[in-house]
Enzyme design. Structure first.
Site, PDB file in Angstrom:
ATOM      1  N   LYS A  47      17.585  13.294  -2.836  1.00 30.37           N
ATOM      2  CA  LYS A  47      18.015  13.987  -1.619  1.00 30.37           C
ATOM      3  C   LYS A  47      18.654  15.342  -1.945  1.00 30.37           C
ATOM      4  O   LYS A  47      18.436  16.329  -1.240  1.00 30.37           O
ATOM      5  CB  LYS A  47      18.999  13.122  -0.832  1.00 30.37           C
ATOM      6  CG  LYS A  47      18.440  11.789  -0.363  1.00 30.37           C
ATOM      7  CD  LYS A  47      17.183  11.920   0.472  1.00 30.37           C
ATOM      8  CE  LYS A  47      17.405  12.518   1.837  1.00 30.37           C
ATOM      9  NZ  LYS A  47      16.198  12.447   2.693  1.00 30.37           N
ATOM     10  N   LEU A  75       3.445  12.652   1.275  1.00 30.81           N
ATOM     11  CA  LEU A  75       4.284  13.607   0.551  1.00 30.81           C
ATOM     12  C   LEU A  75       3.772  13.906  -0.850  1.00 30.81           C
ATOM     13  O   LEU A  75       4.076  14.951  -1.418  1.00 30.81           O
ATOM     14  CB  LEU A  75       5.723  13.073   0.446  1.00 30.81           C
ATOM     15  CG  LEU A  75       6.535  12.970   1.737  1.00 30.81           C
ATOM     16  CD1 LEU A  75       7.885  12.343   1.452  1.00 30.81           C
ATOM     17  CD2 LEU A  75       6.693  14.333   2.395  1.00 30.81           C
ATOM     18  N   ARG A  89       1.481   8.059   6.538  1.00 32.96           N
ATOM     19  CA  ARG A  89       0.692   7.901   5.315  1.00 32.96           C
ATOM     20  C   ARG A  89      -0.603   7.162   5.617  1.00 32.96           C
ATOM     21  O   ARG A  89      -1.639   7.440   5.009  1.00 32.96           O
ATOM     22  CB  ARG A  89       1.507   7.151   4.262  1.00 32.96           C
ATOM     23  CG  ARG A  89       2.541   8.017   3.552  1.00 32.96           C
ATOM     24  CD  ARG A  89       3.250   7.254   2.468  1.00 32.96           C
ATOM     25  NE  ARG A  89       4.026   6.168   3.029  1.00 32.96           N
ATOM     26  CZ  ARG A  89       4.576   5.183   2.311  1.00 32.96           C
ATOM     27  NH1 ARG A  89       4.398   5.157   0.997  1.00 32.96           N
ATOM     28  NH2 ARG A  89       5.278   4.240   2.888  1.00 32.96           N
ATOM     29  N   ALA A 112      12.934   8.909  12.355  1.00 32.86           N
ATOM     30  CA  ALA A 112      11.825   9.665  12.937  1.00 32.86           C
ATOM     31  C   ALA A 112      11.436   9.130  14.310  1.00 32.86           C
ATOM     32  O   ALA A 112      11.176   9.897  15.238  1.00 32.86           O
ATOM     33  CB  ALA A 112      10.616   9.633  12.000  1.00 32.86           C
TER      34      ALA A 112
END
Length: 341
Positions: A159, A62, A33, A14
């Site tokens: 995933k 999430l 977060r 990221a």
């Protein structure tokens, strides 16, 4: 120039995605977060060469609905990079599968409601090449991991099921929103701080001489800077809509080959890197006492290579050689003092 939301802004991939976005002049927003990590992320971006780490941060997790609608409001594109990672070497389904799948759906719902043009999901080769009888020369984007197949762990399941859920959601409920997926193999390249991903920690282990010899384990490599570049192309290129893209610099390499590359490229700084490959029977014996060896046992001798032909052909993507990615990793770890030079 567009406004882009990057989820999981403190992560290795990221941060490099944000660097590329900033280089291109895009307006960047990121989720964390904990907002207390915002200055740490800004420092990472400055380390990576950003002239100004002008990023807007939003708190969102999430595992909860709170914050996602606000984070997505007014953005043109979403890079969904965030994914739960195990605290130990192997997480459980409860730790990984639910948060990855449900978190992806939270992001997609928020993006759809905000009128986002396209979402790029950071998936993984883990969603492509596992749970099958080994033997295919190269996996491509038509392949999917079998979450119930042999040797599949919770990370691979997370995933696979998260990416499947993303495609199903956009197909049924996307409302015209586009989706693309990037599926990297082992991601190497320059660290931006001392909080290391699993791939970078593997290089640290080799440089530190923790392993007396390397197990006969293979995996593909790709530079994080090339992964970030592929994300940007998948975000804007018309041909990327509705497509998955494997991110790999070439065929899978053995740990022994990686160790040789480190020795050839670093000289004295690689003096602790193991010189020899450990016989399989010895790995199994050592696995009785060492968790690191135990994790290697199911992968011994299995070669899973991936094709990057599609990303090259459709998006003009041109990754660095794996040696360059590996050495960039090592040099950054030495620079940060994670290992001694």
């Amino acid at each position: 120039m567009a406004k882009v939301l990057v989820t999981g802004g403190s992560g290795f991939i990221a941060a490099h995605v944000m660097l590329r976005l900033l280089e291109e002049g895009h307006e960047v927003r990121a989720t964390l977060r904990k907002l207390s990590r915002a200055e740490e992320v800004r420092a990472m971006l400055m380390t990576g060469g950003a002239a100004e780490a002008k990023v807007e941060f939003h708190a969102a997790d999430l595992t909860a609905d709170a914050g996602w609608a606000e984070a997505a409001a007014g953005v043109d594109y979403v890079m969904h990079v965030a994914s739960p990672l195990p605290a130990a070497m192997a997480g459980t389904d409860a730790e990984l599968v639910g948060p990855a799948r449900d978190g992806t759906l939270r992001v997609l719902r928020a993006a759809r409601e905000a009128g986002v043009k396209r979402v790029v999901v950071t998936s993984s080769f883990a969603a492509v090449g596992y749970g099958h009888v080994p033997g295919k020369p190269r996996y491509d984007e038509t392949d999917w991991s079998n979450p119930d197949g042999p040797g599949v762990d919770a990370y691979v399941r997370s995933k696979t099921l998260a990416e499947r859920a993303a495609w199903d959601f956009v197909g049924r409920e996307g409302g015209g929103m586009e989706l693309a997926a990037v599926n990297p193999v082992g991601v190497m390249g320059p660290a931006l701080g001392t909080d290391l991903s699993a791939s970078l920690d593997l290089v640290r282990t080799l440089l530190a001489g923790t392993l007396p010899a390397t197990p006969r384990v293979y995996f593909g490599l790709v530079d994080v800077r090339d992964v970030a570049e592929l994300h940007l192309r998948a975000m804007t290129e018309p041909a990327a809509a509705g497509e998955r893209f494997l991110a790999t610099a070439g065929d899978a390499l053995s740990l022994h080959e990686m160790a040789q590359m480190l020795r050839a490229g670093l000289g004295a700084a690689a003096r602790r890197v193991p010189r020899f490959e450990m016989p399989d029977f010895l790995v199994r014996l050592v696995a009785l006492a060492l968790p690191m060896a135990r994790a290697a046992v199911p992968r011994l001798g299995i070669v899973r290579s991936a094709s990057n032909e599609k990303a090259k052909r459709l998006l003009g993507w041109a990754p660095r050689p794996p040696e360059e990615a590996l050495l960039a990793t090592a040099e950054s770890l030495i620079r940060f003092g994670v290992v001694k030079g």
